[in-house]
Write a protein that holds these residues in place. Sequence first.
Motif, PDB file in Angstrom:
ATOM      1  N   VAL A   1      41.497  39.907  36.832  1.00  0.00           N
ATOM      2  CA  VAL A   1      40.809  40.663  35.783  1.00  0.00           C
ATOM      3  C   VAL A   1      41.299  40.190  34.417  1.00  0.00           C
ATOM      4  O   VAL A   1      42.508  40.082  34.184  1.00  0.00           O
TER       5      VAL A   1
ATOM      6  N   ILE B   1      41.888  40.514  43.173  1.00  0.00           N
ATOM      7  CA  ILE B   1      40.953  39.901  42.240  1.00  0.00           C
ATOM      8  C   ILE B   1      41.701  39.605  40.940  1.00  0.00           C
ATOM      9  O   ILE B   1      42.821  40.063  40.735  1.00  0.00           O
TER      10      ILE B   1
ATOM     11  N   ALA C   1      44.492  44.007  42.038  1.00  0.00           N
ATOM     12  CA  ALA C   1      44.134  43.005  41.029  1.00  0.00           C
ATOM     13  C   ALA C   1      45.372  42.508  40.307  1.00  0.00           C
ATOM     14  O   ALA C   1      46.426  43.145  40.318  1.00  0.00           O
TER      15      ALA C   1
ATOM     16  N   GLN D   1      36.977  42.453  32.492  1.00  0.00           N
ATOM     17  CA  GLN D   1      35.961  41.741  33.248  1.00  0.00           C
ATOM     18  C   GLN D   1      36.604  40.994  34.419  1.00  0.00           C
ATOM     19  O   GLN D   1      37.734  40.503  34.316  1.00  0.00           O
ATOM     20  N   VAL D   2      35.859  40.894  35.520  1.00  0.00           N
ATOM     21  CA  VAL D   2      36.370  40.250  36.733  1.00  0.00           C
ATOM     22  C   VAL D   2      36.173  38.741  36.620  1.00  0.00           C
ATOM     23  O   VAL D   2      35.043  38.237  36.721  1.00  0.00           O
TER      24      VAL D   2
ATOM     25  N   LEU E   1      34.343  38.786  42.289  1.00  0.00           N
ATOM     26  CA  LEU E   1      33.240  39.747  42.155  1.00  0.00           C
ATOM     27  C   LEU E   1      32.712  40.165  43.526  1.00  0.00           C
ATOM     28  O   LEU E   1      32.379  41.343  43.736  1.00  0.00           O
TER      29      LEU E   1
ATOM     30  N   LEU F   1      34.968  42.711  44.864  1.00  0.00           N
ATOM     31  CA  LEU F   1      34.726  43.982  44.171  1.00  0.00           C
ATOM     32  C   LEU F   1      33.510  44.687  44.759  1.00  0.00           C
ATOM     33  O   LEU F   1      33.542  45.899  45.015  1.00  0.00           O
TER      34      LEU F   1
ATOM     35  N   LEU G   1      35.927  48.341  35.785  1.00  0.00           N
ATOM     36  CA  LEU G   1      35.708  46.896  35.830  1.00  0.00           C
ATOM     37  C   LEU G   1      34.234  46.537  35.677  1.00  0.00           C
ATOM     38  O   LEU G   1      33.347  47.272  36.109  1.00  0.00           O
TER      39      LEU G   1
END
Length: 321
Positions: free
Chosen positions: A65, A63, A92, A71-72, A76, A79, A34
């Motif tokens: 993605v 989260i 995620a 990409q997050v 973040l 993460l 990630l």
Amino acid sequence: MTVSAVSAEENFADPLNRESRFYSNVVNVPIRDLTPFAAAPRTAEDADHVRALAESAIAPPPIVVHRATSQVVDGLHRLRAAQLRGEKTIAAVYFDGDVKEAYVLAVKLNATHGLPLTLADRKAAAREILSLYPEWSDRRIAGVAGLSPKTVAAIRRRSDGEFPRSTGRLASNGVLYRSNEQARRRAAELFEADPDASAREVALAAGVSVTTAKDVRKRLRDGEEPVSRKGSKPARGAAIGTAGRRADPAYVLDRMRRDPALRFTESGRAVLRWLEVPFGGADLRTVVDKIPSHCAPGLAEVARQRSRDWDQLAELLDHCT
């Protein structure tokens, strides 16, 4: 299970709903795969918030993605907290939209939960959304960025000329509200195409309010322009043709076919049907030559009666005010 992406014109009312068409099921993703969202609306990470999350005993929500780029989009700080705890994977959900849709989603999520975006970040985000979707209404962008519609309107005014011009405003319900003049003319076209259409149907199709649609319909029935002109009066009193000389019948008939005052009344439509040019402009002698002789006397009498009817109509029209 991955579900296909949908248009960014839809609401992000429940972004983490498993049944949402934006998302996959919750999965464990290797943290090493990630990276932060390149277009993240947040300008700075908060180290204190990361430490607080790392020390919390409450499991954080998954989260989000962006599947295409890994990409997050949202999460973040979660993460970073997972990295601080030395974890190798993180819960995620994958988002399957394009980059523009991912940006809007990132703004919406970061403006409404977790560590909120700063006011400066939210204003910058609204400005970016304006560049991506200039047709969106101020209220819609405000709902995404966590601002008031007045604030978004001010940002739009200050940025006038920088972004592509829009033909209207797209509201959160998917209705495109056009500029007043353009929308009124579109409503007029719809009414002319279908005089029996309801004001609600036309309002939805033209992007105007029902009240505006009713006003356009009334103007058309009164022989007025759908858009009011300051200092101007309805063209209803302007005669077709010129007094003292004959106008071309085909031209006059074409003008009358377009006149809303005739198109929008039963009697007007009846007159238009009567006035259609007989025989389509064919040579009458050629037509007569093909009529059986035993039919000629009866047709001649009908023609004379029709002629008298038209003479009477013409005389009555001459005395109209």
